[in-house]
Write a protein that holds these residues in place. Sequence first.
Motif, mmCIF file in Angstrom:
data_model
loop_
_atom_site.group_PDB
_atom_site.id
_atom_site.type_symbol
_atom_site.label_atom_id
_atom_site.label_comp_id
_atom_site.label_asym_id
_atom_site.label_seq_id
_atom_site.Cartn_x
_atom_site.Cartn_y
_atom_site.Cartn_z
ATOM 1 N N VAL A 167 0.852 -1.188 0.000
ATOM 2 C CA VAL A 167 0.000 0.000 0.000
ATOM 3 C C VAL A 167 0.890 1.241 0.000
ATOM 4 N N ILE A 168 0.467 2.250 -0.759
ATOM 5 C CA ILE A 168 1.115 3.558 -0.711
ATOM 6 C C ILE A 168 0.052 4.590 -0.342
ATOM 7 N N ASN A 169 0.345 5.389 0.669
ATOM 8 C CA ASN A 169 -0.557 6.475 1.077
ATOM 9 C C ASN A 169 0.084 7.812 0.728
ATOM 10 N N CYS A 170 -0.644 8.642 -0.015
ATOM 11 C CA CYS A 170 -0.136 9.953 -0.430
ATOM 12 C C CYS A 170 -1.041 11.056 0.119
ATOM 13 N N LYS A 171 -0.436 12.200 0.405
ATOM 14 C CA LYS A 171 -1.182 13.384 0.828
ATOM 15 C C LYS A 171 -0.657 14.575 0.044
ATOM 16 N N HIS A 172 -1.571 15.408 -0.413
ATOM 17 C CA HIS A 172 -1.218 16.576 -1.227
ATOM 18 C C HIS A 172 -2.075 17.741 -0.735
ATOM 19 N N ARG A 173 -1.412 18.739 -0.121
ATOM 20 C CA ARG A 173 -2.145 19.830 0.528
ATOM 21 C C ARG A 173 -1.616 21.179 0.077
ATOM 22 N N ASN A 174 -2.540 22.085 -0.228
ATOM 23 C CA ASN A 174 -2.216 23.467 -0.560
ATOM 24 C C ASN A 174 -2.862 24.393 0.462
ATOM 25 N N ALA A 175 -2.259 25.550 0.654
ATOM 26 C CA ALA A 175 -2.876 26.544 1.530
ATOM 27 C C ALA A 175 -4.182 27.036 0.934
ATOM 28 N N SER A 176 -4.173 27.308 -0.360
ATOM 29 C CA SER A 176 -5.372 27.770 -1.062
ATOM 30 C C SER A 176 -5.123 27.638 -2.549
ATOM 31 N N VAL A 177 -6.196 27.728 -3.317
ATOM 32 C CA VAL A 177 -6.103 27.706 -4.774
ATOM 33 C C VAL A 177 -6.989 28.818 -5.334
ATOM 34 N N ILE A 198 3.238 7.007 -8.738
ATOM 35 C CA ILE A 198 2.898 5.584 -8.743
ATOM 36 C C ILE A 198 3.714 4.869 -9.824
ATOM 37 N N ASN A 199 3.714 5.445 -11.032
ATOM 38 C CA ASN A 199 4.475 4.845 -12.130
ATOM 39 C C ASN A 199 5.961 4.793 -11.794
ATOM 40 N N TYR A 200 6.459 5.861 -11.166
ATOM 41 C CA TYR A 200 7.878 5.972 -10.838
ATOM 42 C C TYR A 200 8.292 4.953 -9.781
ATOM 43 N N PHE A 201 7.527 4.862 -8.703
ATOM 44 C CA PHE A 201 7.899 3.980 -7.601
ATOM 45 C C PHE A 201 7.646 2.507 -7.925
ATOM 46 N N LEU A 202 6.493 2.204 -8.515
ATOM 47 C CA LEU A 202 6.089 0.806 -8.681
ATOM 48 C C LEU A 202 6.379 0.251 -10.067
ATOM 49 N N GLU A 203 6.576 1.127 -11.053
ATOM 50 C CA GLU A 203 6.857 0.714 -12.429
ATOM 51 C C GLU A 203 5.776 -0.220 -12.971
ATOM 52 N N GLU A 204 4.540 0.075 -12.632
ATOM 53 C CA GLU A 204 3.404 -0.652 -13.184
ATOM 54 C C GLU A 204 2.227 0.311 -13.242
ATOM 55 N N PRO A 205 1.352 0.141 -14.215
ATOM 56 C CA PRO A 205 0.276 1.115 -14.405
ATOM 57 C C PRO A 205 -0.880 0.922 -13.428
ATOM 58 N N VAL A 206 -1.636 1.980 -13.248
ATOM 59 C CA VAL A 206 -2.917 1.919 -12.552
ATOM 60 C C VAL A 206 -3.945 1.341 -13.515
ATOM 61 N N VAL A 207 -4.758 0.410 -13.046
ATOM 62 C CA VAL A 207 -5.770 -0.196 -13.919
ATOM 63 C C VAL A 207 -7.164 0.319 -13.625
ATOM 64 N N GLU A 208 -7.391 0.868 -12.398
ATOM 65 C CA GLU A 208 -8.703 1.430 -12.092
ATOM 66 C C GLU A 208 -8.590 2.415 -10.940
ATOM 67 N N VAL A 209 -9.546 3.340 -10.898
ATOM 68 C CA VAL A 209 -9.508 4.405 -9.902
ATOM 69 C C VAL A 209 -10.926 4.714 -9.422
ATOM 70 N N ARG A 233 -5.872 1.347 -7.998
ATOM 71 C CA ARG A 233 -5.457 -0.057 -7.938
ATOM 72 C C ARG A 233 -4.532 -0.332 -9.127
ATOM 73 N N THR A 234 -3.353 -0.879 -8.839
ATOM 74 C CA THR A 234 -2.384 -1.136 -9.902
ATOM 75 C C THR A 234 -2.601 -2.526 -10.506
ATOM 76 N N ARG A 235 -1.850 -2.799 -11.556
ATOM 77 C CA ARG A 235 -2.017 -4.059 -12.290
ATOM 78 C C ARG A 235 -1.828 -5.279 -11.402
ATOM 79 N N SER A 236 -0.892 -5.204 -10.434
ATOM 80 C CA SER A 236 -0.643 -6.368 -9.569
ATOM 81 C C SER A 236 -1.496 -6.364 -8.307
ATOM 82 N N GLY A 237 -2.402 -5.376 -8.181
ATOM 83 C CA GLY A 237 -3.315 -5.365 -7.041
ATOM 84 C C GLY A 237 -2.916 -4.464 -5.895
#
Length: 354
Positions: A167-177, A198-209, A233-237
Motif C-alpha cells: 500500500v502507498i498512502n499519499c497526501k497533497h495539501r495546498n494553503a489555497s487555490v 505511482i508509475n515511478y515507484f512501482l513501475e506498473e500502471p494503474v488499472v482502475e480508480v 489499484r495497480t495491475r498487480s493489485g
Amino acid sequence: MNQPTTDVTDPQPAREVPADVRVGVIGVGKMGADHVERLTRRIKGARVSVITDYVEQTARTVAATAPGSRVVSSPEELIAADDVDAVLIASPGQFHKDQAIACIEAGKPVLCEKPLAMNADDAYAVVLAEARSGGRFVSLGFMRRFDAEYAELKDALDAGELGTPVVINCKHRNASVAEGFLDEMMVYDSAVHEIDAINYFLEEPVVEVQTITPTPSENALEGQHDPMIFLFRTRSGKIVTDELYVNTRSGYEVRTEVLGSRGIATIGMNVARVTTQLEGGRWGGSVPADFRPRFRDAYDAEVQAWIHAIEDGSNIAARSAGVWDGYVTAATCAAAEASLTSAGFVAVELRERP
C-alpha cells in the motif's frame, strides 16, 4: 655547438570546449519565469537564448533578466530559431501537444512542464510522433522524481529494502487555490503528480480508480469537493490512496508513505525544517506557502540533469519521465476525472506502446 636533439611529438589538437546549450523558453508566467531565473543563475552549461510569451511585454520583462536573450513573437519562430538548441515549454497545457511535436520534428530536445497533453488521445499523438522520429526528445516536468527524498525512496524500493510494497498512502495539501480550481483541476493539476509517482515507484500502471468525496470543508470553493480522496489499484493489485486537500489555509505539504512486507518508509515529513517543542505539548514549525520552496532543489536538479543529458547526446536524464509516462498519466487522469461522477472503480484504458 649543436644543441642536443630531443624527441618532440606533434602537439595534440586542442580539445573543443562545448558551448553552453542555448535554451528557448516558451511561456514565462510564474513557472516559466522561474525556469528562466534558474537557467540564468544556477544551471551550469546552459543559457537562455530566446523567449516567447502570449503577452509580449511579459516576455520582454523576463528577457531583461537573462543577459543575451531575445524575444520572438511565436513558439513556432522560437522552435525553428538557429540559436535555440533545446526548448523548455512552460505554456498552458492545451498548447503542449503541438509544441512538443514541433520540437520532435525539429530534432530539438524539449523539457515540457506537465501535462504532456490535456487528454489521452493528444498525449498518445506525442508518443507516436516521437516513435516515428526514431529518437528520444521529450522530458516531462515531473520534478518530484529529482527530489532527494523521492530519489532515496525509489532507490530503497529498487534495492528491495522494504520488501514487497503493498500500500502507498499519499497526501497533497495546498494553503489555497485560485477561483476556477474545481474538481477536474484537482485531478489534472494536483493528483497528476501522485499518479506519476505511482508509475515511478512501482513501475506498473494503474488499472482502475475510484473517488471518495467527504463533506466539503468550509474552506472549499463553491462547487468544489475539497478534500477529496482517490483510490488507485495497480495491475498487480497494490492500492494507492491520494488525499487531496487544497484549501487547508495552512501551507503546502506533500507526503508519501510506503507500506512494504519488510518495512515502512515515509517522506515529506518536513523533518529537515526547524521545529520547536512548546509548553503544553504544542509544537511549532515552518510549512512553505506553495510548491516552489519545497521543490526548488528538485527543479534545479531536474533542469541540470536535462542539460547534462543534452550534452552527452541522450537528451533525457535517467530519472526523467518520458512521453510514455506522460501518456499513462494522461490516461489515468481521464479515468480519475470520470470517477468523479461514477460509483465504484473506473477502468483506465491504455493503448499499446509503440
